[in-house]
Scaffold this motif. Structure first.
Motif, short mmCIF file in Angstrom:
data_model
loop_
_atom_site.label_atom_id
_atom_site.label_comp_id
_atom_site.label_asym_id
_atom_site.label_seq_id
_atom_site.Cartn_x
_atom_site.Cartn_y
_atom_site.Cartn_z
N TYR A 1 -6.34 -1.55 -7.02
CA TYR A 1 -7.46 -2.29 -6.54
C TYR A 1 -7.22 -3.14 -5.28
CZ TYR A 1 -9.10 -1.94 -10.97
OH TYR A 1 -9.37 -1.46 -12.40
N PRO A 2 -7.89 -2.72 -3.88
CA PRO A 2 -7.77 -3.14 -2.73
C PRO A 2 -7.29 -4.74 -2.44
CG PRO A 2 -9.32 -1.72 -1.99
CD PRO A 2 -9.78 -2.30 -3.92
N GLN A 3 -6.35 -5.51 -1.50
CA GLN A 3 -6.37 -6.86 -1.52
C GLN A 3 -6.40 -6.99 -0.67
OE1 GLN A 3 -6.20 -9.12 -4.73
NE2 GLN A 3 -7.29 -7.28 -5.06
N SER A 4 -5.31 -7.76 -0.01
CA SER A 4 -5.29 -8.02 1.56
C SER A 4 -4.73 -7.20 2.12
CB SER A 4 -4.51 -9.73 1.56
OG SER A 4 -3.34 -9.68 1.28
N GLU A 5 -4.79 -7.16 3.49
CA GLU A 5 -4.36 -5.66 4.50
C GLU A 5 -2.54 -5.45 4.34
OE1 GLU A 5 -3.98 -4.09 9.24
OE2 GLU A 5 -5.03 -6.42 8.66
N GLY A 6 -2.92 -4.24 3.14
CA GLY A 6 -1.28 -3.21 3.08
C GLY A 6 -1.00 -3.78 1.72
N THR B 1 0.69 -0.89 0.05
CA THR B 1 0.09 0.08 -0.58
C THR B 1 1.15 1.02 -0.60
OG1 THR B 1 -1.54 -1.41 1.32
CG2 THR B 1 -1.89 1.23 1.33
N GLN B 2 2.01 1.86 0.77
CA GLN B 2 2.34 2.36 0.61
C GLN B 2 3.18 2.84 -0.98
OE1 GLN B 2 3.40 -0.29 2.77
NE2 GLN B 2 5.12 -0.67 2.95
N ASP B 3 4.07 1.42 -1.40
CA ASP B 3 4.44 2.20 -3.04
C ASP B 3 2.83 2.74 -3.63
OD1 ASP B 3 6.52 1.06 -2.21
OD2 ASP B 3 6.32 -0.70 -2.92
N ALA B 4 1.44 2.02 -3.19
CA ALA B 4 1.01 2.97 -3.92
C ALA B 4 0.03 4.71 -3.83
CB ALA B 4 -0.02 1.53 -3.87
N GLU B 5 0.56 4.42 -2.80
CA GLU B 5 0.31 6.36 -2.04
C GLU B 5 1.61 7.02 -3.00
OE1 GLU B 5 -1.95 7.19 -0.75
OE2 GLU B 5 -2.55 4.87 -0.48
N VAL B 6 2.36 6.67 -3.09
CA VAL B 6 4.14 6.71 -3.82
C VAL B 6 3.53 7.17 -5.12
CG1 VAL B 6 6.16 7.00 -4.39
CG2 VAL B 6 5.79 6.69 -2.32
N ILE B 7 2.77 6.39 -5.37
CA ILE B 7 2.45 6.14 -7.37
C ILE B 7 1.41 7.53 -7.06
CG2 ILE B 7 1.25 5.11 -9.76
CD1 ILE B 7 3.07 3.07 -8.67
N LYS B 8 -0.09 6.98 -6.32
CA LYS B 8 -0.87 8.01 -6.31
C LYS B 8 -0.52 10.06 -6.41
CE LYS B 8 -4.47 5.46 -4.20
NZ LYS B 8 -5.00 5.48 -3.10
N LEU B 9 0.81 9.84 -5.72
CA LEU B 9 1.02 10.99 -5.41
C LEU B 9 1.29 12.24 -7.33
CD1 LEU B 9 3.18 11.28 -2.52
CD2 LEU B 9 1.27 11.97 -2.43
N ARG B 10 2.32 10.87 -7.95
CA ARG B 10 2.20 11.71 -9.22
C ARG B 10 1.03 11.26 -10.33
NH1 ARG B 10 6.71 8.00 -10.62
NH2 ARG B 10 6.70 8.93 -12.74
N TYR B 11 0.54 10.38 -9.61
CA TYR B 11 -0.96 10.06 -10.96
C TYR B 11 -2.55 9.85 -10.38
CZ TYR B 11 3.55 8.80 -13.81
OH TYR B 11 4.04 9.01 -14.67
N PRO B 12 -2.41 10.66 -9.75
CA PRO B 12 -3.32 9.87 -8.52
C PRO B 12 -5.26 9.62 -9.16
CG PRO B 12 -3.06 12.55 -9.26
CD PRO B 12 -2.75 12.17 -9.72
#
Length: 343
Positions: A255-260, A239-250
């Motif tokens: 798609y949520p998977q298992s926790e984290g 999830t933390q890697d996804a948050e980094v990508i979201k900063l550049r590409y909102p």
């Protein structure tokens, strides 16, 4: 290898001019066992529709095409119970269930291949996976001429994953798949393209038609352009890697998977890397769906391998995410590790 009688060109949807030592069409289990007993000392490969394989070279052994057919239907008060032979065409089977008023497979329309291949990959599309509807899988132990029935739990289904890629791979054949479809239908409109038009999707037939429309608009017909559908799996990342990508590409599709963990669309990654429609030699990235690699005509295996490696490396440079092939890589002696081949 010159092989007019044993060409696999029409048996793999990439349309590669690959040969085998021999081809066997198995319409019954006796043929499967006889072929295995006679030729198991050399490479032996079972195929369905050839829609999820990339041959790297001529195959130095026997290719057996699963042609087992037959569908039977039973029911309880709450469910339809369907037993389908492994050689049946998957999309034709989905159509059969819809026409018979048995809903639940409509989201999986137009997926290429056979019913027997479906559990191996745990095929999925538009919010539904095979594991959601599979009751059991029947397999044949070719060494002992013994049939086994694995329950859904025993199949160890995961994302494009199952026990049939591991413990029950060599020396075993899927002969049939059992399905349990609830009579009380609940539409699954969770996936983006369906959610966008969900007000009009009120019946299994309407969802089936919409899925077919979407797939036909984005995916090339293998009869016209050689391809194996989705070439890469959708990566599952922290999830933390996804948050980094979201900063550049909102608007990045997660798609949520298992926790984290979250899943990100591989086609979106390839598109963002500027590769949609990219062409090199006789291979390319499809201009409508970046997840599909295509044979532009007379491609050799090395053309597609080179294209896949370029796509994989380019996406990693931009996103620090390694794509993993969904397509099976078949060498001269059998299946090889796809990631190692591209590394």
């Amino acid at each position: 290898m010159t092989c007019p009688q044993t060409s696999l060109k029409t048996l793999n949807t990439f349309g590669l001019s690959i040969c085998a030592e021999r081809i066997v069409y198995a319409t019954n289990t006796e043929t499967l066992i006889e072929s295995w007993q006679a030729h198991k000392e050399k490479p032996w490969l079972l195929m369905g529709g050839g829609s999820n394989v990339l041959f790297l070279d001529d195959f130095e052994g026997t290719v057996v095409v699963n042609k087992l057919t037959g569908i039977s239907v039973d029911q309880t008060k709450d469910d339809w119970l369907i037993h389908c032979a492994a050689g049946e065409n998957w999309h034709d089977f989905v159509q059969f269930t819809i026409k018979k008023g048995m809903a639940g497979l409509e989201n999986l329309a137009l997926i290429p291949g056979t019913v027997g291949s479906a559990p191996i990959q745990n095929i999925g599309a538009y919010g539904v996976e095979l594991k959601d509807v599979c009751e059991y899988v029947d397999i044949l132990d070719l060494n002992r001429n013994h049939s086994l029935r694995l329950t859904n739990a025993e199949c160890l289904f995961g994302y494009r994953e199952s026990i049939f890629k591991h413990q029950y791979q060599q020396g075993y054949v899927i002969t049939a798949v059992g399905f349990r479809l609830a009579k009380e239908w609940q539409p699954n409109l969770s996936y983006g393209p369906l959610k966008a038009v969900e007000t009009s999707l009120t019946t299994p037939q309407s969802i089936f038609d919409k899925v077919c429309e979407i797939r036909r608009s984005k995916l090339p017909d293998p009869a016209k352009i050689g391809n194996a559908g989705s070439f890469f799996k959708n990566p599952i990342i922290p999830t933390q890697d996804a948050e980094v990508i979201k900063l550049r590409y909102p608007d990045a599709p997660f798609y949520p998977q298992s926790e984290g963990e979250v899943k990100i669309a591989a086609g979106w990654l390839i598109d963002q890397a500027g590769l949609k429609g990219y062409v090199a030699n006789r291979a390319g990235v499809h201009p409508q769906q970046a997840l599909v690699l295509i044979n532009l005509g007379h491609a050799q295996p090395e053309d597609l391998i080179s294209m896949a490696k370029y796509v994989r490396d380019t996406v990693y440079k931009q996103f620090a995410i390694w794509l993993e092939p969904e397509v099976r890589f078949i060498g001269r002696q059998g299946e090889v590790n796809a990631v190692e081949t591209l590394s």
